[in-house]
Design a protein around this motif. Structure first.
Motif, mmCIF file in Angstrom:
data_model
loop_
_atom_site.group_PDB
_atom_site.id
_atom_site.type_symbol
_atom_site.label_atom_id
_atom_site.label_comp_id
_atom_site.label_asym_id
_atom_site.label_seq_id
_atom_site.Cartn_x
_atom_site.Cartn_y
_atom_site.Cartn_z
ATOM 1 N N GLU A 202 45.979 50.839 39.900
ATOM 2 C CA GLU A 202 45.787 51.650 41.230
ATOM 3 C C GLU A 202 44.171 51.675 41.469
ATOM 4 N N ALA A 203 43.219 51.632 40.356
ATOM 5 C CA ALA A 203 42.049 51.586 40.405
ATOM 6 C C ALA A 203 41.460 50.298 40.975
ATOM 7 N N LEU A 204 42.108 49.212 40.882
ATOM 8 C CA LEU A 204 41.679 48.012 41.353
ATOM 9 C C LEU A 204 41.230 48.046 42.768
ATOM 10 N N ASP A 208 35.479 47.329 45.083
ATOM 11 C CA ASP A 208 35.087 46.761 46.303
ATOM 12 C C ASP A 208 34.312 45.458 45.874
ATOM 13 N N ASP A 209 33.438 45.531 44.849
ATOM 14 C CA ASP A 209 32.441 44.521 44.726
ATOM 15 C C ASP A 209 32.935 43.503 43.494
ATOM 16 N N TRP A 210 34.129 43.405 43.502
ATOM 17 C CA TRP A 210 34.794 42.453 42.738
ATOM 18 C C TRP A 210 35.410 41.352 43.504
ATOM 19 N N PRO A 211 35.423 40.215 43.193
ATOM 20 C CA PRO A 211 36.316 38.738 43.982
ATOM 21 C C PRO A 211 37.712 39.317 44.143
ATOM 22 N N ALA A 212 38.087 39.273 45.356
ATOM 23 C CA ALA A 212 39.501 39.577 45.599
ATOM 24 C C ALA A 212 40.198 38.949 44.622
ATOM 25 N N LYS A 213 40.110 37.587 44.465
ATOM 26 C CA LYS A 213 40.892 36.630 43.678
ATOM 27 C C LYS A 213 41.081 37.146 42.025
ATOM 28 N N VAL A 214 40.000 37.997 41.714
ATOM 29 C CA VAL A 214 40.081 38.372 40.227
ATOM 30 C C VAL A 214 40.899 39.794 40.303
ATOM 31 N N ARG A 215 40.919 40.590 41.509
ATOM 32 C CA ARG A 215 41.598 41.728 41.467
ATOM 33 C C ARG A 215 42.899 41.162 41.414
ATOM 34 N N LEU A 216 43.522 40.321 42.219
ATOM 35 C CA LEU A 216 44.800 39.835 42.478
ATOM 36 C C LEU A 216 45.276 39.286 41.378
ATOM 37 N N MET A 217 44.533 38.541 40.494
ATOM 38 C CA MET A 217 45.077 38.191 39.089
ATOM 39 C C MET A 217 45.358 39.295 38.142
ATOM 40 N N GLN A 218 44.496 40.344 38.201
ATOM 41 C CA GLN A 218 44.831 41.504 37.358
ATOM 42 C C GLN A 218 45.959 42.252 37.555
ATOM 43 N N ILE A 570 34.568 54.827 33.291
ATOM 44 C CA ILE A 570 35.897 54.265 32.938
ATOM 45 C C ILE A 570 36.103 52.839 33.582
ATOM 46 N N GLU A 571 35.643 52.745 34.813
ATOM 47 C CA GLU A 571 35.379 51.442 35.307
ATOM 48 C C GLU A 571 34.146 50.945 35.074
ATOM 49 N N PRO A 572 33.776 50.296 33.936
ATOM 50 C CA PRO A 572 32.732 49.834 33.438
ATOM 51 C C PRO A 572 31.528 49.090 34.270
ATOM 52 N N PHE A 573 32.217 48.102 35.132
ATOM 53 C CA PHE A 573 31.455 47.281 35.897
ATOM 54 C C PHE A 573 31.525 47.411 37.404
ATOM 55 N N ASP A 574 30.466 47.716 38.067
ATOM 56 C CA ASP A 574 30.635 48.207 39.397
ATOM 57 C C ASP A 574 30.644 46.897 40.312
ATOM 58 N N ALA A 575 29.856 45.760 39.661
ATOM 59 C CA ALA A 575 30.062 44.638 40.815
ATOM 60 C C ALA A 575 30.292 43.501 39.733
ATOM 61 N N LEU A 576 31.074 42.322 40.157
ATOM 62 C CA LEU A 576 31.597 41.397 39.359
ATOM 63 C C LEU A 576 31.001 39.956 40.063
ATOM 64 N N PHE A 577 30.570 39.082 39.420
ATOM 65 C CA PHE A 577 30.384 37.795 39.991
ATOM 66 C C PHE A 577 30.640 36.931 39.363
ATOM 67 N N THR A 578 31.732 35.624 39.540
ATOM 68 C CA THR A 578 32.276 34.708 38.917
ATOM 69 C C THR A 578 31.772 33.356 39.205
#
Length: 851
Positions: A202-204, A208-218, A570-578
């Protein structure tokens, strides 16, 4: 003075060190910013892929320093793991020596890059100070019920005598030994990550500042599903077995059931094999298969008829055969399935192999002329959202979507006392036990009297012994003469330490938190974690999109439960860039047996080796040591300087895409930086008088460049920012503005280039006479008024062809614009004496002349 990168870079790196510019300390006066690149494994050498990754983070860190942030930008080493043991086996050395030697080499390669890293926070996960605190976390998790021990089926390499991850099993064989892998039941330690599955899923939505592809993979990995848990009644089963529990996500196909399949590791299969040698042999063969879904999918589907039958829950006269099947794992669901061949291709292949019935429960809503599975067609598996007609449905013959029919089936089964609707998750608990030496020891003791006993925290760290050998397979800790011997922490009697060590994913699942207080005698210091967490910007490869990031999210939650992290973390990474990879061509020749022999780029000139031998060229691929298509940053820095390497990896491609490293590209980047140095040198030495009109044009362009480069850096559009800097350099070189305007513009150029080329920028800043370091200077801010131009440039077309352009005041009347356009020499020439029939002025856009 000519551009000398080697002199400039050494000088300014010393200046930064002397000023302690990158040392991070808590401060109430500035907003904090935590930027982090995924830390490297110390394999021995870094390559340009590393350079690209760390330079991206460095650009962000330096720009945040300039915008007044208190920046934390640390570096460490993901240092445990099998490669070190393999190196020790190959060379006779020790994993510790190999690892720390590699760390020293890689640090020495990284420092010349001029990264804004706080090296005082550096650590390696193989440091006892680090893994001792990891052991402390393990004990806290154990106390909170977040760690447990159970029997589990694993991949076992009988030659190396170790458990292998699914990824280490290739074609059913151990990746290193080549031995046939066995599925073995061992007692293993597990983290209860599945307890957090609903929250992790649910927290995914909030990332918002994670790539949509990464959220979908998780999301897919966590895998929430709605289904039915029920049981088939077993007819004349062995003692203790009167039913077979099944979980299915497609209860709507229950009326098309053809057989029941169980795992070779199912308790019923294990009991039956005791009295059936053929079944025991079949199960043993199945256990030699890998356990990955991909491998099971590729393998031939085979089964063993147990001779047992079950009753269908809706018809006691309907009996189904029970097979042990090689494609069913105990780890998934209940270790048992019912097969509906009409709507699952795997089940259909199995049914046809063993001559089992095939019955469709639904068919296409419209006759598409495709044969049903029972008539020789393929399994019919439409999306659950598609409307189909149910032939054997729980609501009778009706049209429904799969999702509607699933819910109807669950309701019907619950109403008739057949099972329960259940929401389940694909995510399984994390098995962390590894039978190897070079890892964090698990801090428990096995006592003959007390059983499994946690070690006392005052005895941590439980250090790895140095006097081990790798002259025979298996875990050296098992055969060490004294290391495992200890006193029970509970009763004081002789006991033995756990000899399994932790999965290296554990090491990387909390390192980002440790950077906030790297030398503390507790896992974290709450004040430091409260200040520095969360990581504002995390940067790393897409290959870590699932496990590392998922495990880190679990660890943050578990650490909060145990009082080591504030709730906000508890969500340690606010923004992610791959980021994308750096690629390079592969060069090879072939030996006398036709096998490829790879060659380093520096050994190839114009397609040939030094002895004239031509090489085959394979198009660019990810840099790989095995293919030797790696470029050593030391070579580039020696030839061109670190700023050239940094500029090139940022300029040639959007950062999320791959970039191809070429010698020509590096040389072009170096020439550009030398040109910038020459232009600014000339400006610093110049003394032209004022030129108001040219001054305003240059300063307007300067403010536009500040605006666009700032936006580019803050949005990871580094290549677009650099393109604007190229353009502004050209503008500056051609400008006829006065000395003062040029010096202002050159100073802005130095500041804007500083995150990308920090050494050169410091030199330019110094040449222009500025006090202090450009790295510490406030980031330039664009004047909004200067972004709006008072004039506009429009193309002038004659009969649809562009002939000239005209710059006029933005508010000039159309009639005046028309006169100006018609007076241009190029327009007169194109009209060739003719009178225009029509002149169309589109204000601010274009002038069209029709003759």
């Amino acid at each position: 003075m000519a551009y000398s990168a080697s002199e400039i870079e050494a000088k300014w790196q010393k200046a930064w060190d002397d000023a302690g510019l990158f040392r991070a300390e808590r401060s109430a006066d500035k907003p904090k910013y935590y930027v982090l690149e995924m830390f490297p494994y110390p394999s021995g050498r870094i390559h340009m892929g590393h350079v690209r990754n760390y330079t991206m983070g460095d650009v962000i860190a330096r720009q945040k320093i300039a915008t007044g942030h208190n920046v934390l930008h640390p570096m460490g080493w993901d240092a445990f793991g099998m490669p070190a043991e393999n190196a020790a086996m190959a060379s006779g050395g020790h994993p510790k020596d190999w690892t720390y030697s590699n760390i020293a080499d890689m640090r020495a390669q990284m420092k010349p890059l001029g990264l804004s890293i706080d090296w005082s926070r550096e650590f390696a996960t193989c440091d006892p100070e680090y893994y001792g605190q990891q052991q402390s976390l393990f004990l806290d998790f154990l106390e909170k019920g977040l760690v447990y021990r159970k029997n589990a089926v694993v991949n076992w390499d009988p030659v190396d005598m170790t458990v292998l991850a699914n990824e280490q099993v290739e074609d059913g064989r151990g990746w290193r030994s080549g031995a046939l892998v066995e599925r073995r039941e061992l007692t293993q330690w597990f983290f209860k990550i599945s307890d957090f599955a609903p929250d992790l899923l649910e927290a995914l939505d909030g990332l918002d500042d994670w790539p949509a592809k990464v959220r979908l993979m998780q999301e897919n990995w966590i895998g929430r599903s709605r289904g039915l848990q029920f049981a088939f009644g077993l007819i004349d089963g062995p003692d203790g077995h009167d039913r077979i529990e099944v979980y299915t996500t497609r209860p709507d196909t229950l009326l098309g059931a053809s057989f029941v399949g169980i795992s070779p590791d199912h308790p019923l299969a294990r009991q039956l094999e005791r009295d059936n040698a053929d079944l025991a042999a079949f199960n043993a063969e199945c256990r030699r298969m890998g356990t990955s879904e991909e491998e099971l999918e590729k393998a031939e589907k085979r089964g063993f008829d147990t001779g047992l039958r079950v009753r269908h829950p809706f018809d006691t006269a309907w009996e189904l055969p029970v097979y042990v099947a090689n494609f069913i794992l105990m780890d998934y669901g209940t270790g048992a399935i019912f097969g509906c061949p009409a709507h699952d291709q795997r089940d259909l292949d199995f049914a046809r192999k063993y001559d089992l019935p095939v019955m469709s429960t639904y068919a296409p809503a419209k006759d598409e002329g495709i044969p049903l599975p029972e008539d020789g067609g393929e399994a019919y598996v439409p999306p659950k959202t598609e409307t189909v007609i149910y032939i054997r449905g729980f609501a009778g013959e009706t049209e429904q979507t799969g999702n509607e029919a699933i819910e109807a089936a669950i309701d019907f089964c619950e109403a008739n006392g057949v099972g329960q609707g259940v929401t389940k998750y694909r995510l399984r608990d994390w098995g962390l036990s590894r039978q190897r030496y070079w890892g964090c020891p698990i801090p428990v003791v096995h006592c003959p009297t007390c059983g499994v006993v946690p070690e006392k925290k005052e005895n941590l760290p439980i250090r790895l012994p140095d006097d081990v050998s790798f002259d025979q397979p298996g875990n050296p800790l098992d055969r060490h003469p004294t290391w495992a011997d200890c006193a029970c922490p509970s009763c004081g009697e002789p006991a033995r330490r756990e000899t399994d060590t932790m999965d290296t994913f554990v090491d990387s699942s909390w390192y980002f938190v440790r950077f906030t207080a790297p030398h503390a005698n507790t896992p974290t210091v709450m004040e430091e974690a409260e200040y520095w967490m969360n990581v504002d910007q995390y940067i790393g490869g897409i290959e870590h999109a699932i496990l590392h990031l998922l495990y880190s999210r679990f660890f943050a939650r578990a650490m909060h439960v145990c009082g080591h992290l504030p709730a906000k973390a508890i969500e340690p990474f606010d923004a992610l860039f791959t980021q994308g990879m750096v690629t390079h061509e592969i060069y090879l020749t072939r030996d006398d047996k036709g096998r490829p022999v790879y060659h380093l780029p520096e050994d190839v000139t114009d397609g040939r080796l030094a002895d004239g031998t031509p090489v085959e060229v394979i198009p660019s691929a990810k840099m790989s040591k095995s293919k030797k298509n790696v470029v050593d940053p030391a070579t580039i820095i020696s030839a061109y300087g670190a700023d050239t390497a940094r500029w090139f990896v940022l300029s040639d491609s959007p950062p999320e895409r791959d970039v191809e490293w070429t010698a020509a590209g590096a040389e072009a980047a170096h020439k550009h930086l030398a040109r910038v140095h020459r232009i600014v040198s000339d400006i610093a030495a110049g003394s032209e008088g004022p030129a108001p009109e040219a001054d305003e044009a240059l300063l307007r362009e300067m403010h536009k460049t500040i605006h666009e480069v700032t936006g580019g850096v803050e949005s990871f559009g580094f290549n677009a920012a650099i393109a604007k800097l190229y353009a502004f350099t050209n503008t500056l070189s051609k400008s006829t503005a006065g000395s003062e305007a040029k010096r202002r513009a050159a100073g802005a150029l130095a500041q804007l280039m500083a995150p990308m080329t920090p050494h050169l920028s410091e030199e330019l800043w110094h040449m222009l006479g500025h006090e202090g370091l450009v790295t510490a200077a406030p980031w330039p801010v664009a004047d909004e008024a200067m972004l709006v131009s008072d004039s506009v440039t429009m193309p002038v077309q004659v009969n649809g062809k562009r002939r000239a352009e005209i710059s006029v005041p933005r508010d000039m009347p159309d009639t005046e614009v028309e006169k100006e356009a018609l007076s241009l020499e190029a327009v007169q020439r194109a009209m060739d004496g003719a009178t225009p029939r029509k002149v169309i002025v589109v204000p601010g856009r274009i002038v069209n002349v029709v003759v």
